[in-house]
Design a protein around this motif. Structure first.
Motif, PDB file in Angstrom:
ATOM      1  N   ASN A 131     -34.374  11.040   0.167  1.00 20.64           N
ATOM      2  CA  ASN A 131     -35.369   9.965   0.200  1.00 20.64           C
ATOM      3  C   ASN A 131     -35.895   9.633  -1.193  1.00 20.64           C
ATOM      4  O   ASN A 131     -36.201   8.477  -1.492  1.00 20.64           O
ATOM      5  CB  ASN A 131     -36.528  10.363   1.112  1.00 20.64           C
ATOM      6  N   SER A 171     -33.657   2.289   4.994  1.00 19.28           N
ATOM      7  CA  SER A 171     -32.918   3.555   5.030  1.00 19.28           C
ATOM      8  C   SER A 171     -33.857   4.738   4.859  1.00 19.28           C
ATOM      9  O   SER A 171     -33.712   5.775   5.531  1.00 19.28           O
ATOM     10  CB  SER A 171     -31.845   3.562   3.934  1.00 19.28           C
ATOM     11  N   PHE A 172     -34.830   4.609   3.976  1.00 20.02           N
ATOM     12  CA  PHE A 172     -35.819   5.670   3.801  1.00 20.02           C
ATOM     13  C   PHE A 172     -36.550   5.951   5.116  1.00 20.02           C
ATOM     14  O   PHE A 172     -36.735   7.113   5.504  1.00 20.02           O
ATOM     15  CB  PHE A 172     -36.816   5.278   2.714  1.00 20.02           C
ATOM     16  N   VAL A 175     -34.284   7.839   7.590  1.00 26.43           N
ATOM     17  CA  VAL A 175     -34.118   9.244   7.224  1.00 26.43           C
ATOM     18  C   VAL A 175     -35.383  10.026   7.523  1.00 26.43           C
ATOM     19  O   VAL A 175     -35.338  11.158   8.042  1.00 26.43           O
ATOM     20  CB  VAL A 175     -33.725   9.367   5.731  1.00 26.43           C
ATOM     21  N   GLN A 176     -36.547   9.446   7.242  1.00 22.82           N
ATOM     22  CA  GLN A 176     -37.809  10.121   7.518  1.00 22.82           C
ATOM     23  C   GLN A 176     -38.010  10.327   9.022  1.00 22.82           C
ATOM     24  O   GLN A 176     -38.470  11.397   9.461  1.00 22.82           O
ATOM     25  CB  GLN A 176     -38.969   9.305   6.949  1.00 22.82           C
ATOM     26  N   THR A 200     -46.941  12.749   4.727  1.00 20.50           N
ATOM     27  CA  THR A 200     -45.682  12.031   4.873  1.00 20.50           C
ATOM     28  C   THR A 200     -45.806  10.853   5.834  1.00 20.50           C
ATOM     29  O   THR A 200     -45.160   9.816   5.646  1.00 20.50           O
ATOM     30  CB  THR A 200     -44.587  12.994   5.369  1.00 20.50           C
ATOM     31  N   TRP A 248     -44.377   9.228  -3.369  1.00 19.68           N
ATOM     32  CA  TRP A 248     -43.342  10.079  -2.787  1.00 19.68           C
ATOM     33  C   TRP A 248     -42.846  11.120  -3.795  1.00 19.68           C
ATOM     34  O   TRP A 248     -42.476  12.230  -3.400  1.00 19.68           O
ATOM     35  CB  TRP A 248     -42.175   9.249  -2.279  1.00 19.68           C
ATOM     36  N   CYS A 252     -42.792  14.895  -2.766  1.00 14.97           N
ATOM     37  CA  CYS A 252     -41.546  15.657  -2.853  1.00 14.97           C
ATOM     38  C   CYS A 252     -41.714  16.880  -3.750  1.00 14.97           C
ATOM     39  O   CYS A 252     -41.252  17.978  -3.413  1.00 14.97           O
ATOM     40  CB  CYS A 252     -40.438  14.752  -3.389  1.00 14.97           C
TER      41      CYS A 252
END
Length: 268
Positions: A131, A171-172, A175-176, A200, A248, A252
């Protein structure tokens, strides 16, 4: 409409309408918490009124901007307002990071004196890294689109790279969502679950908002609302998306790498 150095070019009914819609939404939410029978329909109706008023207000602003009624004072007000909004969002996430560090730097006996707490299998860093790359690449494609617009490339570079940025944002989110599905804990699993999903999850909400911002910007770009010297709406979109990127990076680094002990293992 008249050209004016003030924010409102003409008196607008939408601010007071939005305020009343928000007040009605709060009342409906309280009624829903008390299990009133008609609260669900009232919530949806109040949200519909709120979204409709916001749409009409933004429509008027876009029309005023397209007709050249915004002076440099008005644009400066927009710029200052966007900066203040991003600063308020930074403080919003600071509160959650504060809770994370308060609990992780000195875990108490309620969590077993360990972080992550005993019985919690922390998520891996592979998904977070993926991500992170998606958002970093999306930031670069958005910059390419923005500077293509400033270079008067209105047809190819700006639109195509903006669409690529939107796809990376979607897409992020996918995936999340997949990570949430496979996680071994939920938001009710102690302080770790609460802090993890609040950080998150709210970041994901901001990514959704930023993606919608990108979609609206792409539509406006397609219809020729922006020029190389009149594109503050695009500039504000770039600022907001980079804010999402930076948040993010912090999530992360601290929640996934440092909070799971991976960063300590790599360094020591």
């Amino acid at each position: 409409m008249v050209r004016s150095p003030y924010y409102r070019v003409n008196p607008s009914p939408w601010p007071i309408m939005i305020s009343l819609s928000l007040l009605n939404s709060v009342f409906c939410l309280v009624a829903w918490m008390h299990r009133e029978m008609s609260s669900n329909s009232l919530i949806f109706s109040s949200l519909f009124c709120l979204v409709s008023c916001m749409f009409m207000w933004w429509r008027d602003l876009l029309r005023e901007g397209d007709r050249g009624y915004f002076s440099s004072y008005v644009i400066k007000g927009f710029r200052d307002g966007m900066v203040m909004f991003i600063v308020s969002e930074v403080m919003f996430f600071v509160s959650f990071f504060w809770a994370f560090f308060h609990s992780s730097l000195s875990p108490n006996v309620e969590v077993g004196g360990n972080w992550p707490p005993c019985g919690i299998r922390a998520p891996g860093v592979s998904v977070a890294t993926l991500n992170l790359w998606l958002l970093v690449i999306s930031g670069e494609t958005l910059n390419y689109s923005y500077y293509s617009l400033r270079s008067k490339d209105y047809d190819y570079g700006s639109i195509i790279m903006l669409i690529v940025t939107i796809l990376l944002g979607v897409s992020f989110l996918l995936v999340q969502f997949n990570e949430y599905v496979v996680n071994s804990f939920c938001i009710s699993d102690g302080i770790y679950g609460s802090v993890f999903y609040l950080l998150t999850g709210f970041h994901g909400v901001h990514v959704i908002g930023g993606t919608l911002f990108l979609i609206v910007t792409a539509i406006r770009l397609w219809f020729g609302h922006f020029t190389s010297d009149r594109c503050f709406g695009f500039t504000a979109c770039v600022w907001y998306w980079h804010f999402v990127d930076v948040v993010w990076m912090a999530v992360c680094l601290f929640v996934y790498f440092w909070g799971n002990g991976v960063l300590t293992t790599l360094l020591f």
